[in-house]
Design a protein around this motif. Structure first.
Motif, mmCIF file in Angstrom:
data_model
loop_
_atom_site.group_PDB
_atom_site.id
_atom_site.type_symbol
_atom_site.label_atom_id
_atom_site.label_comp_id
_atom_site.label_asym_id
_atom_site.label_seq_id
_atom_site.Cartn_x
_atom_site.Cartn_y
_atom_site.Cartn_z
ATOM 1 N N TYR A 79 0.850 -1.185 0.000
ATOM 2 C CA TYR A 79 0.000 0.000 0.000
ATOM 3 C C TYR A 79 0.883 1.230 0.000
ATOM 4 C CZ TYR A 79 0.609 -0.023 5.149
ATOM 5 O OH TYR A 79 1.113 -0.030 6.425
ATOM 6 N N HIS A 80 0.307 2.318 -0.484
ATOM 7 C CA HIS A 80 1.005 3.595 -0.553
ATOM 8 C C HIS A 80 0.560 4.487 0.597
ATOM 9 C CE1 HIS A 80 2.472 3.222 -4.809
ATOM 10 N NE2 HIS A 80 1.507 2.306 -4.822
ATOM 11 N N LEU A 81 1.450 5.328 1.048
ATOM 12 C CA LEU A 81 1.091 6.335 2.043
ATOM 13 C C LEU A 81 0.854 7.691 1.394
ATOM 14 C CD1 LEU A 81 3.474 5.343 4.969
ATOM 15 C CD2 LEU A 81 1.030 4.872 4.717
ATOM 16 N N GLY A 82 1.288 7.873 0.142
ATOM 17 C CA GLY A 82 1.131 9.157 -0.531
ATOM 18 C C GLY A 82 0.273 9.111 -1.774
ATOM 19 N N ASN A 83 0.364 8.064 -2.551
ATOM 20 C CA ASN A 83 -0.334 8.015 -3.833
ATOM 21 C C ASN A 83 -1.558 7.112 -3.794
ATOM 22 O OD1 ASN A 83 1.113 9.661 -5.862
ATOM 23 N ND2 ASN A 83 2.847 8.433 -5.198
ATOM 24 N N SER A 126 -8.648 -12.455 -8.760
ATOM 25 C CA SER A 126 -8.938 -12.101 -7.377
ATOM 26 C C SER A 126 -8.054 -10.937 -6.969
ATOM 27 C CB SER A 126 -8.649 -13.271 -6.437
ATOM 28 O OG SER A 126 -9.463 -14.376 -6.758
ATOM 29 N N LEU A 127 -8.548 -10.168 -6.039
ATOM 30 C CA LEU A 127 -7.813 -9.042 -5.497
ATOM 31 C C LEU A 127 -7.662 -9.231 -3.999
ATOM 32 C CD1 LEU A 127 -6.691 -6.073 -5.730
ATOM 33 C CD2 LEU A 127 -9.040 -5.339 -5.273
ATOM 34 N N ARG A 128 -6.426 -9.321 -3.532
ATOM 35 C CA ARG A 128 -6.192 -9.239 -2.087
ATOM 36 C C ARG A 128 -6.329 -7.763 -1.755
ATOM 37 N NH1 ARG A 128 -0.554 -11.639 -0.425
ATOM 38 N NH2 ARG A 128 -1.357 -11.162 1.657
ATOM 39 N N LEU A 129 -7.290 -7.440 -0.912
ATOM 40 C CA LEU A 129 -7.573 -6.052 -0.562
ATOM 41 C C LEU A 129 -7.723 -5.973 0.946
ATOM 42 C CD1 LEU A 129 -8.147 -3.178 -1.510
ATOM 43 C CD2 LEU A 129 -10.535 -3.826 -1.820
ATOM 44 N N GLY A 130 -6.707 -5.400 1.595
ATOM 45 C CA GLY A 130 -6.696 -5.396 3.048
ATOM 46 C C GLY A 130 -6.623 -6.827 3.539
ATOM 47 N N THR A 131 -7.583 -7.229 4.359
ATOM 48 C CA THR A 131 -7.602 -8.593 4.895
ATOM 49 C C THR A 131 -8.568 -9.510 4.135
ATOM 50 O OG1 THR A 131 -9.298 -7.963 6.501
ATOM 51 C CG2 THR A 131 -6.981 -7.789 7.208
ATOM 52 N N PRO A 177 -7.305 4.019 -2.301
ATOM 53 C CA PRO A 177 -6.759 5.201 -1.631
ATOM 54 C C PRO A 177 -5.540 4.825 -0.778
ATOM 55 C CG PRO A 177 -9.105 4.941 -1.149
ATOM 56 C CD PRO A 177 -8.661 3.714 -1.877
ATOM 57 N N PRO A 178 -4.707 5.800 -0.440
ATOM 58 C CA PRO A 178 -3.553 5.510 0.415
ATOM 59 C C PRO A 178 -3.987 4.941 1.765
ATOM 60 C CG PRO A 178 -3.397 7.732 -0.494
ATOM 61 C CD PRO A 178 -4.765 7.211 -0.819
ATOM 62 N N GLY A 179 -3.173 4.034 2.312
ATOM 63 C CA GLY A 179 -3.426 3.517 3.650
ATOM 64 C C GLY A 179 -3.482 2.007 3.708
ATOM 65 N N ALA A 180 -3.246 1.473 4.912
ATOM 66 C CA ALA A 180 -3.143 0.025 5.140
ATOM 67 C C ALA A 180 -4.417 -0.726 4.785
ATOM 68 C CB ALA A 180 -2.766 -0.242 6.597
ATOM 69 N N GLU A 181 -5.579 -0.096 4.935
ATOM 70 C CA GLU A 181 -6.833 -0.796 4.642
ATOM 71 C C GLU A 181 -6.964 -1.125 3.154
ATOM 72 O OE1 GLU A 181 -7.501 3.557 4.215
ATOM 73 O OE2 GLU A 181 -6.617 2.347 5.800
ATOM 74 N N CYS A 182 -6.126 -0.515 2.319
ATOM 75 C CA CYS A 182 -6.171 -0.790 0.882
ATOM 76 C C CYS A 182 -4.888 -1.451 0.377
ATOM 77 C CB CYS A 182 -6.473 0.483 0.103
ATOM 78 S SG CYS A 182 -8.206 0.968 0.248
ATOM 79 N N ALA A 183 -4.217 -2.204 1.255
ATOM 80 C CA ALA A 183 -3.096 -3.023 0.787
ATOM 81 C C ALA A 183 -3.651 -3.939 -0.299
ATOM 82 C CB ALA A 183 -2.510 -3.832 1.938
ATOM 83 N N HIS A 184 -2.931 -4.087 -1.404
ATOM 84 C CA HIS A 184 -3.508 -4.808 -2.536
ATOM 85 C C HIS A 184 -2.484 -5.589 -3.338
ATOM 86 C CE1 HIS A 184 -2.282 -0.815 -3.903
ATOM 87 N NE2 HIS A 184 -2.044 -1.377 -5.070
ATOM 88 N N GLN A 185 -3.012 -6.639 -3.975
ATOM 89 C CA GLN A 185 -2.265 -7.474 -4.909
ATOM 90 C C GLN A 185 -3.284 -8.208 -5.765
ATOM 91 O OE1 GLN A 185 -0.287 -11.044 -3.414
ATOM 92 N NE2 GLN A 185 1.452 -10.615 -4.745
ATOM 93 N N LEU A 186 -3.073 -8.205 -7.073
ATOM 94 C CA LEU A 186 -3.959 -8.931 -7.980
ATOM 95 C C LEU A 186 -3.420 -10.321 -8.250
ATOM 96 C CD1 LEU A 186 -4.586 -5.800 -8.704
ATOM 97 C CD2 LEU A 186 -5.743 -6.860 -10.626
ATOM 98 N N TYR A 203 5.099 -2.941 2.517
ATOM 99 C CA TYR A 203 4.914 -4.300 2.034
ATOM 100 C C TYR A 203 4.666 -5.208 3.243
ATOM 101 C CZ TYR A 203 6.823 -2.350 -2.227
ATOM 102 O OH TYR A 203 7.026 -1.577 -3.340
ATOM 103 N N PRO A 204 3.395 -5.451 3.602
ATOM 104 C CA PRO A 204 3.085 -6.214 4.815
ATOM 105 C C PRO A 204 3.622 -7.642 4.833
ATOM 106 C CG PRO A 204 1.122 -5.097 3.997
ATOM 107 C CD PRO A 204 2.180 -4.956 2.953
ATOM 108 N N ASP A 205 3.617 -8.347 3.702
ATOM 109 C CA ASP A 205 4.066 -9.743 3.687
ATOM 110 C C ASP A 205 5.559 -9.869 3.965
ATOM 111 O OD1 ASP A 205 1.504 -10.614 3.125
ATOM 112 O OD2 ASP A 205 1.881 -10.954 0.991
ATOM 113 N N SER A 206 6.346 -8.983 3.379
ATOM 114 C CA SER A 206 7.798 -9.068 3.542
ATOM 115 C C SER A 206 8.329 -8.105 4.601
ATOM 116 C CB SER A 206 8.496 -8.806 2.206
ATOM 117 O OG SER A 206 8.101 -7.560 1.680
ATOM 118 N N LYS A 207 7.433 -7.362 5.230
ATOM 119 C CA LYS A 207 7.801 -6.458 6.332
ATOM 120 C C LYS A 207 8.936 -5.519 5.938
ATOM 121 C CE LYS A 207 6.151 -9.608 9.922
ATOM 122 N NZ LYS A 207 5.060 -9.995 9.122
ATOM 123 N N LYS A 208 8.706 -4.815 4.809
ATOM 124 C CA LYS A 208 9.674 -3.822 4.370
ATOM 125 C C LYS A 208 8.929 -2.564 3.947
ATOM 126 C CE LYS A 208 9.956 -5.600 -0.312
ATOM 127 N NZ LYS A 208 10.484 -6.744 -0.994
#
Length: 168
Positions: free
Chosen positions: A59-63, A75-80, A94-103, A127-132
């Motif tokens: 997820y992005h914090l700015g864009n 499928s879309l991984r979107l948040g949880t 939108p920016p923020g952790a609730e919209c972490a995503h991967q197609l 990057y929540p999965d790789s903690k970076k």
């Protein structure tokens, strides 16, 4: 016939760029926004083969990003959550952790979509999965690499105190 204005591009005139890592992540894209000399809005045509994933979960914090599905399903991984996608679906990210995503393309045919992004710098990606974390300044992710003044990926665990390394 090719367009006759620098702000007009035809997708078929642009080459595909392959992006792949390991056996799970693979896609090809055409950076339409950059080719048409866009400044504040990016747009890429993306094709994701069956059984593959797009960029790592992030997820992005700015864009802000958005996806519009042109053909195929996935499928879309979107948040949880995991949300099914099909032709005609539009996703706002939108920016923020609730919209972490991967197609993910879990369908039988290529998943083709448009990916839009604001192109603001600086931006921070998590990057929540790789903690970076990724840090970009001078040019947004996907923007002009020559204009980039800072670009780094760092483990979230590498945090230091504000005063570490400072002299007396």
């Amino acid at each position: 016939m090719s367009p006759s204005h620098p702000h007009v591009v035809h997708a078929e005139d642009l080459p595909w760029t392959d992006v792949a890592h390991g056996s799970r992540v693979a896609l090809k894209r055409k950076q339409l926004g950059a080719a048409a000399h866009g400044r504040k809005l990016g747009c890429s045509l993306v094709e994701l083969p069956p059984g593959r994933r797009s960029w790592p979960l992030h997820y992005h914090l700015g864009n802000e990003e958005a996806v519009y599905v042109l053909s195929g399903s996935g499928s879309l991984r979107l948040g949880t959550e995991t949300v099914p996608l099909r032709e005609g679906d539009y996703v706002a990210l939108p920016p923020g952790a609730e919209c972490a995503h991967q197609l993910l393309n879990d369908g039988p045919e290529p998943l083709r979509y448009l990916c839009f992004s604001t192109m603001e710098a600086p931006d921070v990606l998590v990057y929540p999965d790789s903690k970076k974390v990724g840090v970009f300044a001078g040019a947004a992710p996907g923007g002009d690499k020559a204009a980039r003044t800072l670009h780094a990926y760092l483990p979230l665990a590498s945090e230091v105190d504000y005063w570490d390394g400072e002299g007396p």
